[in-house]
Scaffold this active site. Structure first.
Site, mmCIF file in Angstrom:
data_model
loop_
_atom_site.group_PDB
_atom_site.id
_atom_site.type_symbol
_atom_site.label_atom_id
_atom_site.label_comp_id
_atom_site.label_asym_id
_atom_site.label_seq_id
_atom_site.Cartn_x
_atom_site.Cartn_y
_atom_site.Cartn_z
ATOM 1 C CG LEU A 33 -77.699 11.566 34.671
ATOM 2 C CD1 LEU A 33 -76.800 11.901 35.860
ATOM 3 C CD2 LEU A 33 -77.010 10.555 33.760
ATOM 4 C CG HIS A 37 -78.001 7.083 33.477
ATOM 5 N ND1 HIS A 37 -79.151 7.680 33.021
ATOM 6 C CD2 HIS A 37 -77.315 6.701 32.378
ATOM 7 C CE1 HIS A 37 -79.156 7.679 31.708
ATOM 8 N NE2 HIS A 37 -78.053 7.092 31.286
ATOM 9 N N GLY A 147 -74.604 -0.582 31.468
ATOM 10 C CA GLY A 147 -75.836 -1.303 31.793
ATOM 11 C C GLY A 147 -76.065 -2.460 30.825
ATOM 12 C CD GLN A 148 -78.324 -8.210 31.239
ATOM 13 O OE1 GLN A 148 -77.911 -8.490 32.348
ATOM 14 N NE2 GLN A 148 -79.316 -8.866 30.637
ATOM 15 C CG ASP A 150 -78.138 0.372 25.697
ATOM 16 O OD1 ASP A 150 -78.990 0.479 24.819
ATOM 17 O OD2 ASP A 150 -78.095 1.127 26.693
HETATM 18 O O1 PAF Z 1 -75.179 4.093 26.518
HETATM 19 C C1 PAF Z 1 -75.023 5.321 26.337
HETATM 20 O O2 PAF Z 1 -75.637 6.157 27.008
HETATM 21 C C2 PAF Z 1 -74.066 5.800 25.260
HETATM 22 O O3 PAF Z 1 -74.081 4.960 24.154
HETATM 23 C C3 PAF Z 1 -72.636 6.013 25.760
HETATM 24 C C4 PAF Z 1 -71.995 4.712 26.200
HETATM 25 C C5 PAF Z 1 -72.625 7.004 26.915
HETATM 26 C C6 PAF Z 1 -71.757 6.597 24.637
HETATM 27 O O4 PAF Z 1 -72.243 7.827 24.209
#
Ligand code: PAF
Length: 286
Positions: A33, A37, A147-148, A150
């Site tokens: 984290l 996050h 989050g944006q 990704d």
């Molecule tokens: O973005 C991430 O960390 C991962 O792709 C997720 C959404 C937790 C799925 O494993």
């Protein structure tokens, strides 16, 4: 904060929430984290009665040659951060609990997953949509926070929620950045000091693209060539794609107009970095 490792205990915890009022917010993560996050968790904490975080390094979303084995794992630090951030429940199943040996179901979003990340990582998104489906079924949240950073993943999960008629709201949260603009990511910790400087070029190129659009340039090739100049200035940064797309369906554009997204992926050494920028531009040609 309660910590649950087994599916069975999660089911019984969830049944006990039925009688209580107020939304359940959920932040799925793969652990390690960081501030990105934490910004999702804080957002959930402000709005929801219960905040659930999952920490699970999902093997299904890593290709055979990818970094599953060396993906950072820091459960004790993650647990502490969750507790400090006011998380109510941390769900951290071991892989054999989550995917027992006879596991056979894959959930796949078809069209949106073909381009960009999906082209380079062909089984990645079906791994994401499978794990997310299982997690949503277990946690049964009212709001989920992504989050944006990704952006394609966000759109794919949005499609999944829509297609499967889930009664939940997907909240897209802004990318958290370092002072030079580098998007915060678990993989940043692999970067050497030298690579760390080079990694900053990706967000610099995206900003250049955004500024070029805002200055009135509409031709995608012209905008891309300005961005590529920044990335091309360093031989150790290898460009994978730099695409200017419709922000809703990720189809590439030739002329920009409306809300567009610039998607970028580079390799610095053997570390892959992705980032994106949403830009609103007037539709008139320039
Ligand atoms: O973005 C991430 O960390 C991962 O792709 C997720 C959404 C937790 C799925 O494993």
């Amino acid at each position: 904060m309660r910590v649950i490792h087994s599916v069975r205990n999660l089911h019984s915890w969830r049944r006990k929430q039925e009688s209580l009022d107020g939304p359940i917010g959920f932040v799925p993560t793969m652990g390690a984290l960081h501030d990105g996050h934490l910004s999702l968790i804080h957002r959930a904490r402000k709005r929801c009665r219960i905040v659930v975080v999952s920490v699970f390094v999902n093997p299904l979303q890593f290709g055979p040659a990818e970094d599953l084995g060396r993906y950072p794992r820091s459960f004790h630090a993650d647990r502490r951060l969750c507790r400090e951030a006011g998380v109510d429940l941390l769900f951290a199943p071991p892989p054999e609990e989550f995917y027992p040996s006879n596991f056979q179901t894959i959930v796949r979003v078809s069209h949106l997953t073909q381009r960009w990340e999906g082209e380079i990582r062909p089984t990645h998104f079906q791994g994401v949509t499978t794990v997310v489906t299982k997690l949503f079924c277990l946690v049964r949240p009212d709001l989920v926070y992504f989050g944006q950073k990704d952006y394609q993943q966000y759109l794919v999960v949005n499609q999944l929620i829509h297609d499967l008629n889930w009664d939940l709201r997907l909240i897209r949260c802004p990318t958290v950045r370092e002072s030079d603009g580098l998007a915060v990511s678990s993989r940043n910790r692999y970067l050497s000091a030298h690579q760390r400087v080079q990694a900053g070029l990706l967000s610099k190129a995206l900003r250049e693209g955004g500024n070029t659009m805002r200055s009135g340039v509409r031709n995608v090739r012209a905008i891309q060539s300005r961005m590529k100049k920044i990335l091309g200035s360093n031989p150790d940064v290898r460009l994978e794609y730099l695409a200017i797309c419709d922000s809703k369906n990720l189809e590439p554009l030739t002329q920009v107009g409306g809300t567009v997204v610039i998607l970028g992926a580079v390799r610095v050494g053997n570390i892959r970095l992705i980032d994106n920028l949403l830009v609103r531009c007037p539709r008139s040609s320039g």
